[in-house]
Design a protein around this motif. Structure first.
Motif, PDB file in Angstrom:
ATOM      1  N   MET B  52       0.825  -1.099   0.027  1.00  0.00           N
ATOM      2  CA  MET B  52       0.122   0.128  -0.155  1.00  0.00           C
ATOM      3  C   MET B  52       0.854   1.301   0.669  1.00  0.00           C
ATOM      4  N   LEU B  53       1.871   1.105   0.289  1.00  0.00           N
ATOM      5  CA  LEU B  53       3.141   2.528   0.836  1.00  0.00           C
ATOM      6  C   LEU B  53       3.225   2.390  -0.532  1.00  0.00           C
ATOM      7  N   GLY B  56       0.381   4.605  -2.187  1.00  0.00           N
ATOM      8  CA  GLY B  56      -0.070   5.429  -1.019  1.00  0.00           C
ATOM      9  C   GLY B  56       0.894   6.872  -1.560  1.00  0.00           C
ATOM     10  N   TRP B  58       1.305   8.175  -3.915  1.00  0.00           N
ATOM     11  CA  TRP B  58       1.423   8.807  -5.085  1.00  0.00           C
ATOM     12  C   TRP B  58      -0.725   9.285  -5.139  1.00  0.00           C
ATOM     13  N   ILE B  59      -1.401   9.188  -4.015  1.00  0.00           N
ATOM     14  CA  ILE B  59      -2.130   9.603  -4.012  1.00  0.00           C
ATOM     15  C   ILE B  59      -2.540  10.972  -3.729  1.00  0.00           C
ATOM     16  N   THR B  60      -2.407  11.548  -2.941  1.00  0.00           N
ATOM     17  CA  THR B  60      -2.569  12.590  -3.002  1.00  0.00           C
ATOM     18  C   THR B  60      -2.099  13.525  -4.200  1.00  0.00           C
ATOM     19  N   ARG B  61      -0.644  13.068  -5.394  1.00  0.00           N
ATOM     20  CA  ARG B  61      -0.438  13.816  -6.213  1.00  0.00           C
ATOM     21  C   ARG B  61      -1.200  13.059  -7.144  1.00  0.00           C
ATOM     22  N   LEU B  72      -7.103   5.399  -4.745  1.00  0.00           N
ATOM     23  CA  LEU B  72      -7.837   5.081  -4.227  1.00  0.00           C
ATOM     24  C   LEU B  72      -8.099   3.526  -3.972  1.00  0.00           C
ATOM     25  N   VAL B  75      -5.737   1.026  -3.676  1.00  0.00           N
ATOM     26  CA  VAL B  75      -5.011   0.673  -2.741  1.00  0.00           C
ATOM     27  C   VAL B  75      -5.622   0.109  -1.189  1.00  0.00           C
ATOM     28  N   GLN B  76      -7.771   0.509  -1.626  1.00  0.00           N
ATOM     29  CA  GLN B  76      -8.098   0.066  -0.586  1.00  0.00           C
ATOM     30  C   GLN B  76      -8.186  -1.452  -0.616  1.00  0.00           C
TER      31      GLN B  76
END
Lengths: 250, 315
Positions: B52-53, B56, B58-61, B72, B75-76
């Motif tokens: 997930m890391l 994760g 790049w989710i905010t970017r 999202l 990764v979920q």
């Protein structure tokens, strides 16, 4: 009228987008695996709401922009979200308290907005309400669990409440935009919003054995584009790709 | 009670395996079979969680709202896979928290691919396409694994992995037909992830110490090299289709065998990463450990609250 309409939709959209962004920062760092799943799920709901709302705002605007343009190419002063949702995650308790204060407000808002004369808004509200009720259940249960858990968890979540309380008043901010929307039937009557919200909040805080701070220091400005210093960093991160590589398909 | 000796039990156990009868949690099984499964399933669960890391990251970017939502969701899904794999391990008597402690202490391993950094958006494409693609190759045969709970978990995991693989390939395809910068970004990601993806299948058959026994127990249904070859055969034409070049000068198609032949894998690098010396090993484990430590007070509060509530109910 159209300008107020766009403004009104952006306010709701930006709340979802910025809070969704904040929650997604937790991904892979949650206190238990089940919470990693729950928080990414809630973030996903919020990003979904933001997408529908921003697309709608772009359509109303009629300038040929897309929802993505509104998310990734507006600057800090053009963002309309509440100060509450841009506050840093802090510890898990801070995140749950922020979420709870917001969810309690959002549930009432979406309930009412189902009868909006703007059919798109009514439809988005109906879909989002189902999600938000689940979010509220999740966040209120955690506030209670942490408030009435151990001495440490009680102290921590009380501290989170003390920190975030100054942003709660902004949930009820209204100005000419709201008046215009109410006159047009787009925004249903919300005169008892605060009362309803307080009912939920007081009930949960009582069960959580938490005390509402007596300090009435209030912060607002988000609805007018006056933000805390945190938003700039959120947008710098969120908009990085679109700013660095403009006008491309991804 | 009639005494049945261990040899007889083992014979009956192997007979069931040979007849493709699934082994269920309450059935008798040799200790080694149990140990092997616990090791493999928890390693698999850890890979989902550590995995997930890098994404994760790049989710905010993510470059647009659709990509953000898809990432999202992906990764979920991985967190969900971790959850049901830990549950499958628990059916064998392995406590989730204990296995996680083994991960944090370095005793338990996870897929070495997640020890490489995600440097650009294109890495989200490369990971979906190659890493999830390789994972599917590895996992589809496990749907027929002799241990029931693991096999059933894998059926569900594989369905989601195939969606992950497609979204990754779609990211790469979009970049490959985009601007020159985007194409370069995609090629660079492929260059960095191709060899680590091949290493995901594990050491060559001759070097793999668990393969023979696992094949006999039908925990494993194909060897590492067979699966690696399948992956190469499927992936090379996909790269060609979107106009990207695989970073292997020795890659060629053998008309006689119908397979692609590929160059020598850097096994020294593989073993270094497995031993903990990859670029992100320390960061990944530190991050997981920190999440657990910082969540300690939350878990304690949840337990205390549940006890209080139960006490109030019974009062």
């Amino acid at each position: 009228m159209n300008q107020a309409h766009v403004e009104f939709v952006l306010r709701i959209a930006d709340d979802s987008l910025i809070l969704g962004h904040r929650l997604s920062e937790w991904c892979g760092h949650g206190p238990v695996l089940e919470e990693d799943i729950a928080m990414t799920n809630i973030a996903l709901d919020l990003i979904g709401q933001a997408t529908s709302l921003l697309n709608h705002a772009a359509t109303l605007q009629g300038e040929g922009k897309t929802g993505d343009d509104l998310a990734f190419l507006r600057f800090d002063r053009e963002y309309r979200n509440l100060l509450l949702v841009e506050q840093p995650n802090g510890d898990f308790g801070m995140t749950m308290m922020r979420q709870f204060l917001f969810d309690a407000y959002r549930t009432i808002l979406f309930e009412r907005m189902q009868s909006s004369s703007d059919e798109m808004i009514a439809a988005i509200a109906e879909k989002s309400l189902k999600e938000t009720k689940y979010h509220l259940k999740h966040s209120s249960e955690w506030v209670i669990r942490l408030g009435d858990g151990t001495e440490e968890s009680h102290a921590r979540i009380q501290e989170s409440l003390n920190t975030l309380w100054r942003y709660a008043n902004e949930l009820f901010y209204t100005d000419a935009v709201d008046d215009e929307m109410r006159n047009a039937g787009i925004l249903p009557d919300l005169s008892d919003l605060r009362q309803q919200w307080e009912n939920t909040v007081n009930h949960v805080f009582q069960e959580a054995t938490l005390t509402i701070p007596s300090n009435n220091w209030k912060q607002e400005g988000g609805r007018k584009g006056m933000h805390s210093e945190h938003l700039g960093y959120i947008l710098a991160e969120m908009q990085y790709m679109q700013r660095a590589y403009p006008n491309m398909e991804w | 009670m009639k005494e049945v000796n261990i040899t007889e039990l083992e014979r009956m156990f192997q007979e069931k395996i040979d007849q493709d009868i699934k082994i269920e949690p309450k059935d008798w099984m040799p200790d080694d079979y149990r140990e092997t499964l616990i090791r493999q399933i928890s390693q698999h669960a850890h890979s989902e969680i550590v995995g997930m890391l890098p994404e994760g990251n790049w989710i905010t970017r993510a470059p647009n709202l659709r990509r953000k939502a898809v990432l999202l969701a992906k990764v979920q899904d991985e967190a969900g896979h971790g959850l049901y794999l830990y549950s499958a391990a628990e059916t064998l008597g392995a406590d989730r928290e204990d296995t996680i402690d083994d991960l944090h202490s370095g005793k338990a391993k996870y897929s070495s691919i997640f020890n490489y950094p995600t440097l650009t958006w294109a890495d989200m494409g490369a990971i979906g396409w190659l890493v999830d693609g390789a994972a599917i190759m590895n996992q589809v045969p496990i749907c027929r694994c002799s241990y029931g709970p693991y096999a059933r978990a894998m059926v569900r995991v594989c369905k989601e992995e195939s969606f992950h693989q497609r979204q990754g390939f779609e990211i790469m395809m979009t970049l490959a037909k985009g601007s020159p910068e985007q194409k370069a970004m995609a090629q660079d990601a492929l260059n960095r992830f191709w060899w680590p993806a091949l290493m995901m299948f594990g050491p060559s058959d001759g070097e793999s110490k668990h393969t023979a026994q696992s094949m006999k127990w039908k925990i494993k249904r194909s060897t590492n090299d067979e699966l690696r070859q399948q992956f190469v055969d499927v992936t090379v034409p996909q790269a060609e289709m979107i106009g990207l070049t695989l970073p292997d000068a020795d890659l060629s198609f053998n008309e006689a065998t119908g397979h692609y032949e590929y160059g020598e894998i850097n096994w020294a690098e593989f073993w270094e990463v497995v031993k903990g010396n990859g670029p992100c090993n320390k960061d990944r484990i530190d991050t997981r450990r920190k999440a657990k430590e910082e969540g300690q007070w939350v878990r304690e509060a949840a337990t205390a609250f549940a006890q209080k509530r139960a006490a109030r109910k019974s009062a």
